[in-house]
Design a protein around this motif. Sequence first.
Motif, mmCIF file in Angstrom:
data_model
loop_
_atom_site.group_PDB
_atom_site.id
_atom_site.type_symbol
_atom_site.label_atom_id
_atom_site.label_comp_id
_atom_site.label_asym_id
_atom_site.label_seq_id
_atom_site.Cartn_x
_atom_site.Cartn_y
_atom_site.Cartn_z
ATOM 1 N N ASP A 100 -14.072 4.041 16.891
ATOM 2 C CA ASP A 100 -12.754 3.441 16.748
ATOM 3 C C ASP A 100 -12.906 2.358 15.682
ATOM 4 O OD1 ASP A 100 -11.458 5.007 18.663
ATOM 5 O OD2 ASP A 100 -12.144 3.716 20.285
ATOM 6 N N ASN A 101 -11.855 2.141 14.911
ATOM 7 C CA ASN A 101 -12.032 1.430 13.651
ATOM 8 C C ASN A 101 -10.956 0.386 13.388
ATOM 9 O OD1 ASN A 101 -14.150 3.460 12.284
ATOM 10 N ND2 ASN A 101 -12.563 4.644 13.320
ATOM 11 N N PHE A 102 -11.344 -0.663 12.670
ATOM 12 C CA PHE A 102 -10.366 -1.593 12.124
ATOM 13 C C PHE A 102 -9.650 -0.909 10.964
ATOM 14 C CE2 PHE A 102 -13.939 -4.420 13.419
ATOM 15 C CZ PHE A 102 -13.283 -5.361 14.200
ATOM 16 N N ALA A 103 -8.338 -1.062 10.887
ATOM 17 C CA ALA A 103 -7.582 -0.578 9.733
ATOM 18 C C ALA A 103 -6.310 -1.416 9.612
ATOM 19 C CB ALA A 103 -7.231 0.905 9.880
ATOM 20 N N ILE A 104 -5.849 -1.576 8.387
ATOM 21 C CA ILE A 104 -4.628 -2.335 8.128
ATOM 22 C C ILE A 104 -3.515 -1.348 7.782
ATOM 23 C CG2 ILE A 104 -3.527 -4.089 6.681
ATOM 24 C CD1 ILE A 104 -6.262 -5.355 6.272
ATOM 25 N N PRO A 105 -2.447 -1.299 8.589
ATOM 26 C CA PRO A 105 -1.386 -0.313 8.367
ATOM 27 C C PRO A 105 -0.402 -0.761 7.292
ATOM 28 C CG PRO A 105 -0.850 -1.637 10.264
ATOM 29 C CD PRO A 105 -2.198 -2.119 9.792
ATOM 30 N N LYS A 106 0.420 0.178 6.879
ATOM 31 C CA LYS A 106 1.421 -0.112 5.854
ATOM 32 C C LYS A 106 2.443 -1.136 6.337
ATOM 33 C CE LYS A 106 5.005 3.254 7.061
ATOM 34 N NZ LYS A 106 5.946 4.267 6.548
ATOM 35 N N THR A 107 2.565 -1.300 7.653
ATOM 36 C CA THR A 107 3.533 -2.231 8.222
ATOM 37 C C THR A 107 3.068 -3.677 8.169
ATOM 38 O OG1 THR A 107 2.565 -1.928 10.415
ATOM 39 C CG2 THR A 107 4.405 -0.472 9.824
ATOM 40 N N ALA A 108 1.837 -3.930 7.717
ATOM 41 C CA ALA A 108 1.248 -5.270 7.787
ATOM 42 C C ALA A 108 2.096 -6.289 7.036
ATOM 43 C CB ALA A 108 -0.164 -5.256 7.238
ATOM 44 N N GLY A 109 2.384 -7.392 7.720
ATOM 45 C CA GLY A 109 3.074 -8.506 7.083
ATOM 46 C C GLY A 109 2.189 -9.718 6.948
ATOM 47 N N ASN A 110 0.987 -9.634 7.544
ATOM 48 C CA ASN A 110 0.050 -10.755 7.494
ATOM 49 C C ASN A 110 -1.346 -10.199 7.218
ATOM 50 O OD1 ASN A 110 -1.434 -13.085 7.757
ATOM 51 N ND2 ASN A 110 -0.804 -13.534 9.860
ATOM 52 N N GLN A 111 -1.557 -9.770 5.986
ATOM 53 C CA GLN A 111 -2.856 -9.205 5.628
ATOM 54 C C GLN A 111 -3.953 -10.258 5.689
ATOM 55 O OE1 GLN A 111 -3.134 -6.468 2.290
ATOM 56 N NE2 GLN A 111 -0.902 -6.206 2.289
#
Length: 359
Positions: A267-278
């Motif tokens: 299972d992995n960390f990932a940043i989705p397209k919905t991110a508003g706080n990168q």
Amino acid sequence: MKRLWVFFGGIVGVLSLLLIATTVLSKESGAVSSTDPNSLIIYNWGEYIDPDLIEKFEAESGYSVIYNTFDSNEAMETKVKQGGTRYDLIFPSESIIPKMIEEGLLLPLDHSKLTGTEDLSAFLMDQAFDPDNTYSIPYFWGTIGIMVNTDEIDPTLIKGWSDLWNPAFKNDILMVDGARETLGLALQVLGDSQNEQDPAALAAAVEKLADLRPNVKAVLTDEIKTLMINNDAPIGIGYSGDAAYVMAENPAVRYVVPNDGGAIWTDNFAIPKTAGNQAGAYAFINFMLRPENAAQNAEYVGYATPSEAAKAMLPRALTQDKAFYPDPSAMDLMEHYEYLGKDTVERYNDFFLEWKLGL
């Protein structure tokens, strides 16, 4: 298990506490969005982090964490695809990542903003599902194997998947309710890949599973843990982390890594397209990659840490247990789950349903 509460300054009273509980621990069906740039909205599997670490991160970073949970990769993917809810950080399994990349649901990671990736186990990095870890890095990893109650079953009788077909185990086995897991073990017994796509090979695996039906007591998910703890079944298929939980509650249970196959999953960390706080997402990833935090999280959750530095901090009794940290020779027999495409995934599901209906 401790429950996680996030307090917003000055809000008091029972009504406020209920509101916060609903917000922070909201399930997939009731996720909460926020326009506050100081908030970090995390979407993770249930019971998959030490709550103390979230409190520690908030105190160190100044971010307020809103922690939502999901119970399947498909539910998570659907929420991200809909785009109506802001999520800043998600935790997809490896099998869903290629699909999410194809659909444009994940943002490429800026590795210059990451610290601690040098500690991550080499055998988990740069896998086919995400070359060069362009979109993800591992959070937890583990295997799928066989839980055996040694008070009822001679553990020497079960060394691999093929031993499950022993007629002596009639009505003894709890199978995990998963198409990939179940067909995968039958495929490996037949000498095929658990990522097999040939319909004829899949049909042969279902035929092989048909011969296993007399030994199957039930097909379940989380209930397997409870039944194994309560001695209601002597054999259960499950994930290594679930096995660790069962073994802590029932010392008679042992976990067997199959000598004729098996799976390594992440299972992995990932940043989705919905991110508003990168910025907050990167801060949280780096916080969790710090060895002392990764070690604390691994002890709490029960799954294997991908951080070699964190592993060195864990009790030797844990890290020397070959069931949870297998030798490289054992892992050579295992396969990572691959995304097989919509048509093949549906074929797996159809074959699996056909098999279950025959029980």
